[in-house]
Motif scaffolding. Sequence first.
Motif, PDB file in Angstrom:
ATOM      1  N   THR A  45       0.813  -1.221   0.000  1.00  0.00           N
ATOM      2  CA  THR A  45       0.000   0.000   0.000  1.00  0.00           C
ATOM      3  C   THR A  45       0.849   1.275   0.000  1.00  0.00           C
ATOM      4  O   THR A  45       0.364   2.348   0.332  1.00  0.00           O
ATOM      5  N   GLY A  46       2.117   1.146  -0.345  1.00  0.00           N
ATOM      6  CA  GLY A  46       2.954   2.314  -0.570  1.00  0.00           C
ATOM      7  C   GLY A  46       3.555   2.960   0.656  1.00  0.00           C
ATOM      8  O   GLY A  46       3.968   4.126   0.598  1.00  0.00           O
ATOM      9  N   HIS A  47       3.656   2.254   1.760  1.00  0.00           N
ATOM     10  CA  HIS A  47       4.248   2.821   2.974  1.00  0.00           C
ATOM     11  C   HIS A  47       5.767   2.643   2.985  1.00  0.00           C
ATOM     12  O   HIS A  47       6.311   1.718   2.367  1.00  0.00           O
ATOM     13  N   ARG A  48       6.422   3.531   3.686  1.00  0.00           N
ATOM     14  CA  ARG A  48       7.855   3.400   3.935  1.00  0.00           C
ATOM     15  C   ARG A  48       8.027   2.766   5.310  1.00  0.00           C
ATOM     16  O   ARG A  48       7.473   3.257   6.299  1.00  0.00           O
ATOM     17  N   VAL A  49       8.810   1.679   5.366  1.00  0.00           N
ATOM     18  CA  VAL A  49       8.935   0.917   6.603  1.00  0.00           C
ATOM     19  C   VAL A  49      10.416   0.753   6.952  1.00  0.00           C
ATOM     20  O   VAL A  49      11.215   0.293   6.125  1.00  0.00           O
ATOM     21  N   ARG A  50      10.759   1.126   8.175  1.00  0.00           N
ATOM     22  CA  ARG A  50      12.118   0.945   8.680  1.00  0.00           C
ATOM     23  C   ARG A  50      12.051   0.357  10.095  1.00  0.00           C
ATOM     24  O   ARG A  50      11.058   0.511  10.799  1.00  0.00           O
ATOM     25  N   LEU A  51      13.141  -0.301  10.483  1.00  0.00           N
ATOM     26  CA  LEU A  51      13.229  -0.911  11.804  1.00  0.00           C
ATOM     27  C   LEU A  51      14.604  -0.624  12.389  1.00  0.00           C
ATOM     28  O   LEU A  51      15.624  -0.804  11.712  1.00  0.00           O
ATOM     29  N   ARG A  52      14.588  -0.174  13.648  1.00  0.00           N
ATOM     30  CA  ARG A  52      15.850  -0.031  14.365  1.00  0.00           C
ATOM     31  C   ARG A  52      15.849  -0.985  15.541  1.00  0.00           C
ATOM     32  O   ARG A  52      14.975  -0.942  16.403  1.00  0.00           O
ATOM     33  N   THR A  53      16.831  -1.888  15.563  1.00  0.00           N
ATOM     34  CA  THR A  53      16.984  -2.825  16.668  1.00  0.00           C
ATOM     35  C   THR A  53      18.439  -3.276  16.732  1.00  0.00           C
ATOM     36  O   THR A  53      19.137  -3.303  15.709  1.00  0.00           O
ATOM     37  N   GLY A  54      18.907  -3.587  17.918  1.00  0.00           N
ATOM     38  CA  GLY A  54      20.290  -4.005  18.065  1.00  0.00           C
ATOM     39  C   GLY A  54      21.283  -2.929  17.670  1.00  0.00           C
ATOM     40  O   GLY A  54      22.412  -3.230  17.271  1.00  0.00           O
ATOM     41  N   GLY A  55      20.851  -1.663  17.764  1.00  0.00           N
ATOM     42  CA  GLY A  55      21.729  -0.558  17.421  1.00  0.00           C
ATOM     43  C   GLY A  55      21.916  -0.350  15.933  1.00  0.00           C
ATOM     44  O   GLY A  55      22.756   0.463  15.507  1.00  0.00           O
ATOM     45  N   ARG A  56      21.135  -1.040  15.101  1.00  0.00           N
ATOM     46  CA  ARG A  56      21.253  -0.911  13.646  1.00  0.00           C
ATOM     47  C   ARG A  56      19.908  -0.599  13.016  1.00  0.00           C
ATOM     48  O   ARG A  56      18.855  -0.979  13.538  1.00  0.00           O
ATOM     49  N   TRP A  57      19.959   0.076  11.869  1.00  0.00           N
ATOM     50  CA  TRP A  57      18.764   0.361  11.084  1.00  0.00           C
ATOM     51  C   TRP A  57      18.615  -0.694   9.988  1.00  0.00           C
ATOM     52  O   TRP A  57      19.590  -1.142   9.404  1.00  0.00           O
ATOM     53  N   HIS A  58      17.355  -1.070   9.733  1.00  0.00           N
ATOM     54  CA  HIS A  58      17.032  -1.990   8.637  1.00  0.00           C
ATOM     55  C   HIS A  58      15.892  -1.375   7.832  1.00  0.00           C
ATOM     56  O   HIS A  58      14.926  -0.859   8.410  1.00  0.00           O
ATOM     57  N   SER A  59      16.003  -1.421   6.537  1.00  0.00           N
ATOM     58  CA  SER A  59      14.976  -0.851   5.671  1.00  0.00           C
ATOM     59  C   SER A  59      14.317  -1.953   4.852  1.00  0.00           C
ATOM     60  O   SER A  59      14.945  -2.979   4.535  1.00  0.00           O
TER      61      SER A  59
END
Length: 315
Positions: free
Chosen positions: A47-61
């Motif tokens: 549905t066109g969203h931008r999703v990112r995750l920060r865990t363990g001191g790192r960013w994931h896209s």
Amino acid sequence: MTVYFANSGEMDLSLITLMGVSIKTTKSPIGYFGTGMKFALATLLRTGHRVRLRTGGRWHSFSVVDRAIRGESVSIVCMDGEALPFATTLGRNWEVWQAYRELASNARDEPGCVVTADDLLPDSHDTCWVVEGEGIEAAHRQRSEIFCDSRVLHHVEGVAEVREGASRHVFYRGVRIWTMAESTDWTWNILSQVELTEDRTMKYSFACDIPMARMVAQSEDEEFVSHMLSAPAGSHESRADFAYVHGAPSETFMRATKQLEAAGAVNNRSAVRFWAQHAPTHDVYDDSILTDEDSAIIEEAEQICLAIDPDYSLE
């Protein structure tokens, strides 16, 4: 708008890459099947969203890459540019509010939960999902229809609770699982075990009626019981089935049902049948005056019974 889903504790990325893994720290977790997060990711990216995750001191896209499979273009979900083993068609019938429900439920299953659209520093939490888009903004505005957090009005431990505010939705342990055809005067939150489908929907439509009936039968709040028993015919409350209620009802239920039934004010006939099973006979049936013919028939029947069993007694 950006919505943040944060909590304490670092996330094992296997929870994203593996199907069927659901390991939570709370005693009564919302998550169960281990697929909801994958469904949510697929839905948000579709549905066109931008999703990112920060865990363990790192960013994931997260992103998508299109691949041709049997001549059809398929959008594969990627994490940090690496393809994951599912496509955006996973949970193809899901809406964005369901993705919101999953990310918020996962956060609620962990300590230090924060779900907000206000500015938040992702670095201040061990795990933080950051989702940007119009759909997630709309879901956050309507979060009271996804999670029930209003004031508890009536409660029966391990059965159900009634919360303030009319609603067409039924909730299970605080999470929306069903939408009814009609609205009820209050919000119902089921606490007893309910079987759900994999998309966290109530598997059987009657499953909400059983704890509803149990709660009414066991309640000591006469105003609440009377309100439920006299609910208008055709309302959801008037159809609650008391046939599956086990154990003795409360004195309050018995007293209220007797009074309302005498006034012809009970629209739930299942409740009346349940009351009759537990009420003294003289409360249910009126004394009858026998005619001579009635007495003769009874006497003849008694003689037949005595012929079969000399020890038979009418008493």
